[in-house]
Write a protein that holds these residues in place. Sequence first.
Motif, PDB file in Angstrom:
ATOM      1  N   UNK A  84      -3.102  49.652  17.310  1.00  0.00           N
ATOM      2  CA  UNK A  84      -2.128  49.570  16.234  1.00  0.00           C
ATOM      3  C   UNK A  84      -2.769  49.068  14.943  1.00  0.00           C
ATOM      4  N   UNK A  85      -2.230  49.534  13.831  1.00  0.00           N
ATOM      5  CA  UNK A  85      -2.600  48.985  12.523  1.00  0.00           C
ATOM      6  C   UNK A  85      -1.733  47.753  12.275  1.00  0.00           C
ATOM      7  N   UNK A 215      -5.262  44.574   9.219  1.00  0.00           N
ATOM      8  CA  UNK A 215      -4.192  45.093  10.062  1.00  0.00           C
ATOM      9  C   UNK A 215      -4.731  45.620  11.390  1.00  0.00           C
ATOM     10  N   UNK A 216      -4.815  44.756  12.370  1.00  0.00           N
ATOM     11  CA  UNK A 216      -5.369  45.107  13.679  1.00  0.00           C
ATOM     12  C   UNK A 216      -4.497  44.534  14.796  1.00  0.00           C
ATOM     13  N   UNK A 217      -4.221  45.358  15.793  1.00  0.00           N
ATOM     14  CA  UNK A 217      -3.478  44.914  16.959  1.00  0.00           C
ATOM     15  C   UNK A 217      -3.441  46.012  17.990  1.00  0.00           C
ATOM     16  N   UNK A 227       3.104  56.829  25.312  1.00  0.00           N
ATOM     17  CA  UNK A 227       3.184  58.176  24.736  1.00  0.00           C
ATOM     18  C   UNK A 227       4.450  58.341  23.912  1.00  0.00           C
ATOM     19  N   UNK A 228       5.540  57.747  24.357  1.00  0.00           N
ATOM     20  CA  UNK A 228       6.788  57.816  23.591  1.00  0.00           C
ATOM     21  C   UNK A 228       6.653  57.056  22.278  1.00  0.00           C
ATOM     22  N   UNK A 229       6.005  55.909  22.309  1.00  0.00           N
ATOM     23  CA  UNK A 229       5.782  55.162  21.073  1.00  0.00           C
ATOM     24  C   UNK A 229       4.907  55.946  20.100  1.00  0.00           C
ATOM     25  N   UNK A 230       3.918  56.630  20.624  1.00  0.00           N
ATOM     26  CA  UNK A 230       2.897  57.284  19.803  1.00  0.00           C
ATOM     27  C   UNK A 230       3.347  58.632  19.249  1.00  0.00           C
ATOM     28  N   UNK A 238      -5.785  54.589  12.538  1.00  0.00           N
ATOM     29  CA  UNK A 238      -6.618  53.414  12.267  1.00  0.00           C
ATOM     30  C   UNK A 238      -7.941  53.870  11.675  1.00  0.00           C
ATOM     31  N   UNK A 239      -8.446  53.065  10.749  1.00  0.00           N
ATOM     32  CA  UNK A 239      -9.722  53.375  10.122  1.00  0.00           C
ATOM     33  C   UNK A 239     -10.901  52.824  10.902  1.00  0.00           C
ATOM     34  N   UNK A 240     -12.079  53.192  10.447  1.00  0.00           N
ATOM     35  CA  UNK A 240     -13.322  52.800  11.126  1.00  0.00           C
ATOM     36  C   UNK A 240     -13.462  51.285  11.244  1.00  0.00           C
ATOM     37  N   UNK A 241     -13.149  50.555  10.177  1.00  0.00           N
ATOM     38  CA  UNK A 241     -13.312  49.101  10.216  1.00  0.00           C
ATOM     39  C   UNK A 241     -12.300  48.450  11.152  1.00  0.00           C
ATOM     40  N   UNK A 242     -11.097  48.989  11.211  1.00  0.00           N
ATOM     41  CA  UNK A 242     -10.108  48.465  12.151  1.00  0.00           C
ATOM     42  C   UNK A 242     -10.572  48.663  13.590  1.00  0.00           C
TER      43      UNK A 242
END
Length: 349
Positions: A84-85, A215-217, A227-230, A238-242
């Motif tokens: 997650x972001x 923003x990381x989690x 799958x339903x959440x996604x 999410x980006x590379x740094x995350x």
Amino acid sequence: MPDDTEFPDFDHARLRHHGDVDARPGMVDFAVNVQGSAPPEWLRERLAGRLGELGRYPGEADERAARAAVAARHGRAIDEVLLLAGVAEGFAMLPRLGSRLAAVIHPSFTEPELALRDAGVPVAWVLLPSPYTLDGAAVPEDADLVVVGNPTNPTSVLHPADSIRALRRPGRIVVVDEAFADAVPGEPESLAGESHPDVLVFRSLTKTWALAGLRCGYVLGAPPVLARLNRGRPHWPLGTLQLEAIAAVSEPAAVAEAQRRAGTVAAERAAMIPRLRELGVEVHEPAHGPFLLLRVPDAELLRKKLADKGIAVRRGDTFPGLETGFLRVAVRPATEVDRLVAAIRDVGL
């Protein structure tokens, strides 16, 4: 179905309020529960090492490596991990579960309720009176989604894992907000390491690792529920740094460091409580999180007076179930607590 009194109207602006609004630059910050002002040096160096790759999209290998690190950290399968972001993004996904009635156990973090309400999901409040002990019998039996924090923000109460497991029912999903679980030494009541078909565990990396700006989690749960959440999520969420940060802080050495930090927080909390009580401040215990719930005669007046002295504290009246008179303060080292204590003594309660 519960009666209408369990579906109170609530000001969305209050549900949206968070401590960062109260902490202006330069203030001594007791309003936000992030530990420190920046990630540790080793983590900054690791993130800096990826800066040269920001010209390309994050790859599937990076995403899988981060999920694998999280899975290994909790003893879960890789397909039980959704990155997650920030945990707030995960809460915004909750309406995708199609709940007909969601029960939110309060006082607690308000973002899950806000996301559900904004999507038109009926929300029932389960208001726990002091000492905020979890009472599963108070949850409507027809609630097919239950949200609970552990340890709970803002009360700092740590619910027994058995009490949370007891919330499970056929056709119900239990959402456990464990954003502060890694700040509890040993994480004794965490469900993160358990695989259940009907339990989602949300974990934040913002607080312990000072990654609020990145923003990381992640959320742990059964693959069909994840799958339903996604569903409907954009590509490259999410980006590379995350991804790099999530992988880095999930490695064994980092987990051990987090536990050392948790021990420090516990010691600072134990030292902080009697100092506040000596001033006549009511401090809720037992407390297990990196923050404390305080009760004072006029919380709003004290908050404003402290702000005038450059000290930010979190107002408590935006949390459902807390009437006026409450503040939340982050656990801080003795030097910062010195300034808080001196300011309260100066302005009075």
